[in-house]
Design a protein around this motif. Structure first.
Motif, PDB file in Angstrom:
ATOM      1  N   ALA A  12       0.825  -1.209   0.000  1.00 25.13           N
ATOM      2  CA  ALA A  12       0.000   0.000   0.000  1.00 25.13           C
ATOM      3  C   ALA A  12       0.860   1.261   0.000  1.00 25.13           C
ATOM      4  N   ARG A  13       1.945   1.277   0.759  1.00 27.74           N
ATOM      5  CA  ARG A  13       2.819   2.450   0.787  1.00 27.74           C
ATOM      6  C   ARG A  13       3.439   2.721  -0.577  1.00 27.74           C
ATOM      7  N   LYS A  14       3.644   1.692  -1.353  1.00 27.86           N
ATOM      8  CA  LYS A  14       4.209   1.854  -2.692  1.00 27.86           C
ATOM      9  C   LYS A  14       3.149   2.246  -3.717  1.00 27.86           C
ATOM     10  N   GLY A  15       1.898   2.381  -3.305  1.00 23.52           N
ATOM     11  CA  GLY A  15       0.833   2.712  -4.234  1.00 23.52           C
ATOM     12  C   GLY A  15       0.267   1.525  -4.967  1.00 23.52           C
ATOM     13  N   GLU A  16       0.668   0.312  -4.573  1.00 23.43           N
ATOM     14  CA  GLU A  16       0.199  -0.902  -5.225  1.00 23.43           C
ATOM     15  C   GLU A  16      -0.981  -1.466  -4.445  1.00 23.43           C
ATOM     16  N   GLY A  17      -2.097  -0.731  -4.482  1.00 25.75           N
ATOM     17  CA  GLY A  17      -3.283  -1.187  -3.771  1.00 25.75           C
ATOM     18  C   GLY A  17      -3.810  -2.500  -4.294  1.00 25.75           C
ATOM     19  N   ALA A  18      -3.667  -2.728  -5.601  1.00 29.02           N
ATOM     20  CA  ALA A  18      -4.145  -3.986  -6.190  1.00 29.02           C
ATOM     21  C   ALA A  18      -3.419  -5.184  -5.599  1.00 29.02           C
TER      22      ALA A  18
ATOM     23  N   ALA B  88      -2.032  -5.324  -2.593  1.00 25.33           N
ATOM     24  CA  ALA B  88      -2.445  -5.482  -1.203  1.00 25.33           C
ATOM     25  C   ALA B  88      -3.749  -6.269  -1.112  1.00 25.33           C
ATOM     26  N   VAL B  89      -4.731  -5.898  -1.935  1.00 23.63           N
ATOM     27  CA  VAL B  89      -6.027  -6.572  -1.890  1.00 23.63           C
ATOM     28  C   VAL B  89      -5.926  -7.990  -2.439  1.00 23.63           C
ATOM     29  N   SER B  90      -5.196  -8.168  -3.542  1.00 20.82           N
ATOM     30  CA  SER B  90      -5.096  -9.479  -4.173  1.00 20.82           C
ATOM     31  C   SER B  90      -4.402 -10.482  -3.257  1.00 20.82           C
ATOM     32  N   ASN B  91      -3.318 -10.076  -2.608  1.00 24.41           N
ATOM     33  CA  ASN B  91      -2.610 -10.989  -1.704  1.00 24.41           C
ATOM     34  C   ASN B  91      -3.470 -11.366  -0.502  1.00 24.41           C
ATOM     35  N   THR B  92      -4.240 -10.383   0.006  1.00 24.87           N
ATOM     36  CA  THR B  92      -5.098 -10.657   1.155  1.00 24.87           C
ATOM     37  C   THR B  92      -6.178 -11.673   0.803  1.00 24.87           C
ATOM     38  N   LEU B  93      -6.840 -11.470  -0.322  1.00 26.80           N
ATOM     39  CA  LEU B  93      -7.884 -12.406  -0.736  1.00 26.80           C
ATOM     40  C   LEU B  93      -7.297 -13.785  -1.044  1.00 26.80           C
ATOM     41  N   GLY B  94      -6.111 -13.820  -1.668  1.00 26.78           N
ATOM     42  CA  GLY B  94      -5.480 -15.100  -1.939  1.00 26.78           C
ATOM     43  C   GLY B  94      -5.165 -15.866  -0.670  1.00 26.78           C
ATOM     44  N   SER B  95      -4.675 -15.173   0.350  1.00 24.18           N
ATOM     45  CA  SER B  95      -4.385 -15.827   1.628  1.00 24.18           C
ATOM     46  C   SER B  95      -5.657 -16.298   2.315  1.00 24.18           C
ATOM     47  N   ASN B  96      -6.715 -15.488   2.241  1.00 22.90           N
ATOM     48  CA  ASN B  96      -7.976 -15.888   2.867  1.00 22.90           C
ATOM     49  C   ASN B  96      -8.585 -17.107   2.190  1.00 22.90           C
ATOM     50  N   ILE B  97      -8.486 -17.168   0.864  1.00 25.47           N
ATOM     51  CA  ILE B  97      -8.989 -18.347   0.155  1.00 25.47           C
ATOM     52  C   ILE B  97      -8.195 -19.584   0.556  1.00 25.47           C
ATOM     53  N   PHE B  98      -6.888 -19.454   0.690  1.00 27.97           N
ATOM     54  CA  PHE B  98      -6.057 -20.566   1.150  1.00 27.97           C
ATOM     55  C   PHE B  98      -6.489 -21.008   2.549  1.00 27.97           C
ATOM     56  N   ASP B  99      -6.755 -20.062   3.430  1.00 32.20           N
ATOM     57  CA  ASP B  99      -7.169 -20.396   4.792  1.00 32.20           C
ATOM     58  C   ASP B  99      -8.488 -21.156   4.808  1.00 32.20           C
ATOM     59  N   MET B 100      -9.468 -20.669   4.052  1.00 31.86           N
ATOM     60  CA  MET B 100     -10.795 -21.266   4.087  1.00 31.86           C
ATOM     61  C   MET B 100     -10.831 -22.640   3.430  1.00 31.86           C
ATOM     62  N   GLN B 101      -9.974 -22.871   2.456  1.00 32.92           N
ATOM     63  CA  GLN B 101     -10.044 -24.125   1.703  1.00 32.92           C
ATOM     64  C   GLN B 101      -8.977 -25.131   2.138  1.00 32.92           C
ATOM     65  N   ILE B 102      -7.726 -24.713   2.235  1.00 32.92           N
ATOM     66  CA  ILE B 102      -6.640 -25.640   2.566  1.00 32.92           C
ATOM     67  C   ILE B 102      -6.413 -25.723   4.071  1.00 32.92           C
ATOM     68  N   ALA B 103      -6.295 -24.586   4.750  1.00 31.94           N
ATOM     69  CA  ALA B 103      -6.011 -24.604   6.185  1.00 31.94           C
ATOM     70  C   ALA B 103      -7.133 -25.264   6.979  1.00 31.94           C
ATOM     71  N   ILE B 104      -8.356 -25.221   6.470  1.00 33.21           N
ATOM     72  CA  ILE B 104      -9.471 -25.930   7.117  1.00 33.21           C
ATOM     73  C   ILE B 104      -9.627 -27.336   6.554  1.00 33.21           C
ATOM     74  N   GLY B 105      -9.652 -27.460   5.239  1.00 32.51           N
ATOM     75  CA  GLY B 105      -9.979 -28.737   4.620  1.00 32.51           C
ATOM     76  C   GLY B 105      -8.908 -29.799   4.766  1.00 32.51           C
ATOM     77  N   LEU B 106      -7.629 -29.437   4.578  1.00 33.26           N
ATOM     78  CA  LEU B 106      -6.571 -30.445   4.573  1.00 33.26           C
ATOM     79  C   LEU B 106      -6.379 -31.127   5.925  1.00 33.26           C
TER      80      LEU B 106
END
Length: 463
Positions: free
Chosen positions: A367-373, A375-393
């Motif tokens: 975000a400090r570098k102006g790369e808001g995309a 910041a949001v993309s990495n957050t959603l990618g990590s959350n999807i990993f948590d909901m699917q792999i960190a729970i399911g596996l």
């Protein structure tokens, strides 16, 4: 184990009396034990952040470069796994050792913290001339995130998860990776027939020859319009102009080489340099940890200059993360046992703060570098990993080993469902409202929702 009670509405004792006696006997004083456990947990959080961000992620970057794995796949799979390793190991250890639902609480609290606090804070510090988020990427990731929430709720509604249900979650992540890797081809497969049908209809009404009409005129016009928007909003700084977002997966490509290892003399150094008393205290506390990790985890080098020990470095880092995650769950279990606080509250509020540190660091730097995309993309990618792999596996492995579904007792699901759905919907439509850019008003809304969530968790626990 036998005699252990999980989470229920009528009984809020999660541990047997023998276990609580053991915790009290450990130090002879319950209040002193809680204080020591809390400080040990905080120090454990610091150790996790150092291992994950300084050793684990760096070894992954080297592996990806040596194996010549494409960066879009790397960003979607391995980098998300790197920043979510603590949640995965926490749930894995809790599943086979404690079975107190702390692992599930950590994941539940982390995904909300990442969006409400991580992206919310990023919205405050992101420059006004930051790049736009690609609406196609946001739609793809938020839809997968919301789909994961719905499926998890359906699977745990009967207070247990069957082996095939947890396996479906793992397969969903395979589907998510497929959409990431083949997004452009999927867009062509979806929009090309649509464009052909529209052009044929228009040409037929106009009495023109369909062959004289270009099938992709409408789509090309949309792409040119989006490209002009990106060019007009492109920051003038050298740092921002070095990176070109091409479609959705370009965001993840930048993450591999920029976000985890800030360039010398850049803004990353300003973030790391201890300029306050607290910064110097953290630096001093980090020194013995860095010393131990440096001598026990072989140097993997960098993506540009790797060593031949990168695989050994990766496995050693995994062992450290597993051990630290076990300690984190152990300390939280002791705190909950002594003061009578449930694992869901501990996981969603206390432990989620520690496991979210790597994600928040990456989000803040982007975000400090102006790369808001990014910041949001990495957050959603990590959350999807948590909901699917960190729970399911972990729960899938449990079902295979034990030959029975994973037991999961819970209270009312209405509140958690509302907050989880809000985290995805508010983020997506908030970005749409503010022109697909991070704005302070969006950050205020997200931070306010997290405050409401904390109040709800405490009221639910102590009501």
């Amino acid at each position: 184990g036998p005699g252990r009670v999980l989470l229920s509405d009528d009984d809020k004792n999660w541990f047997t009396s023998e276990e609580c006696d053991t915790e009290f006997e450990l130090l002879g004083n319950g209040a002193l034990a809680v204080v020591i456990y809390i400080f040990a947990s905080l120090y454990n959080f610091l150790a996790l952040a150092i291992v994950v961000d300084g050793f684990f992620v760096r070894s992954i970057e080297v592996i990806l470069r040596r194996l010549k794995i494409s960066e879009d796949v790397a960003g979607a799979i391995f980098m998300a796994a790197g920043t979510s390793a603590a949640e995965l190991f926490s749930n894995l250890i809790d599943t086979f050792v404690y079975r107190t639902n702390i692992g599930f609480g950590v994941i539940y609290g982390t995904v909300l913290f990442n969006i409400f606090v991580g992206v919310g804070y990023a919205s405050y510090i992101c420059p006004s001339n930051s790049k736009k988020c690609d609406w196609r990427v946001m739609a793809r990731d938020t839809m997968w995130y919301l789909f994961s929430i719905v499926m998890v709720v359906i699977f745990i509604w009967d207070q247990e998860m069957q082996w095939y249900e947890s396996f479906i979650l793992v397969l969903m992540y395979v589907g998510y990776i497929t959409t990431v890797c083949y997004q452009h081809k999927l867009e062509e497969w979806i929009f090309d027939p649509l464009g052909d049908a529209v052009d044929a209809m228009l040409s037929e009404r106009a009495g023109a020859n369909p062959k004289s009409v270009k099938a992709n005129d409408m789509r090309n016009a949309m792409e040119l319009d989006e490209k002009s928007d990106l060019d007009s909003d492109r920051p003038s700084s050298n740092t921002a102009s070095e990176h070109k977002p091409e479609g959705g997966d370009g965001d993840r490509k930048i993450d591999m080489n920029v976000e985890k290892v800030p360039p010398a003399g850049g803004e990353g150094d300003d973030l790391d340099a201890p300029v306050t008393v607290i910064g110097w205290v953290i630096k001093c506390l980090s020194f013995p940890l860095e010393f131990v990790f440096t001598w026990t985890i072989p140097d993997s080098g960098t993506a540009a200059q790797p060593t031949n020990k990168y695989m050994f470095s990766f496995f050693c880092a995994c062992l450290w993360i597993a051990g630290l995650s076990w300690l984190m769950v152990k300390f939280a279990t002791g705190i909950g046992c002594i003061i009578g606080v449930g694992p869901v509250l501990l996981g969603t509020v206390f432990l989620a703060l520690g496991t979210s540190i790597p994600d928040c660091m990456s989000t803040a730097i982007a975000a400090r570098k102006g790369e808001g995309a990014i910041a949001v993309s990495n957050t959603l990618g990590s959350n999807i990993f948590d909901m699917q792999i960190a729970i399911g596996l972990p729960w899938f492995i449990f079902s295979l080993v034990e030959g029975e579904p994973y037991p999961l007792r819970h209270g009312p699901l209405a509140g958690p469902i509302v907050f989880l759905l809000l985290s995805g919907l508010v983020l997506h439509f908030g970005l749409s409202l503010f022109g697909w850019k991070l704005r302070r008003r969006l950050g205020f809304v997200l931070n306010s929702l997290y405050l409401i969530f904390i109040i709800y968790v405490f009221c639910e626990e102590f009501a």
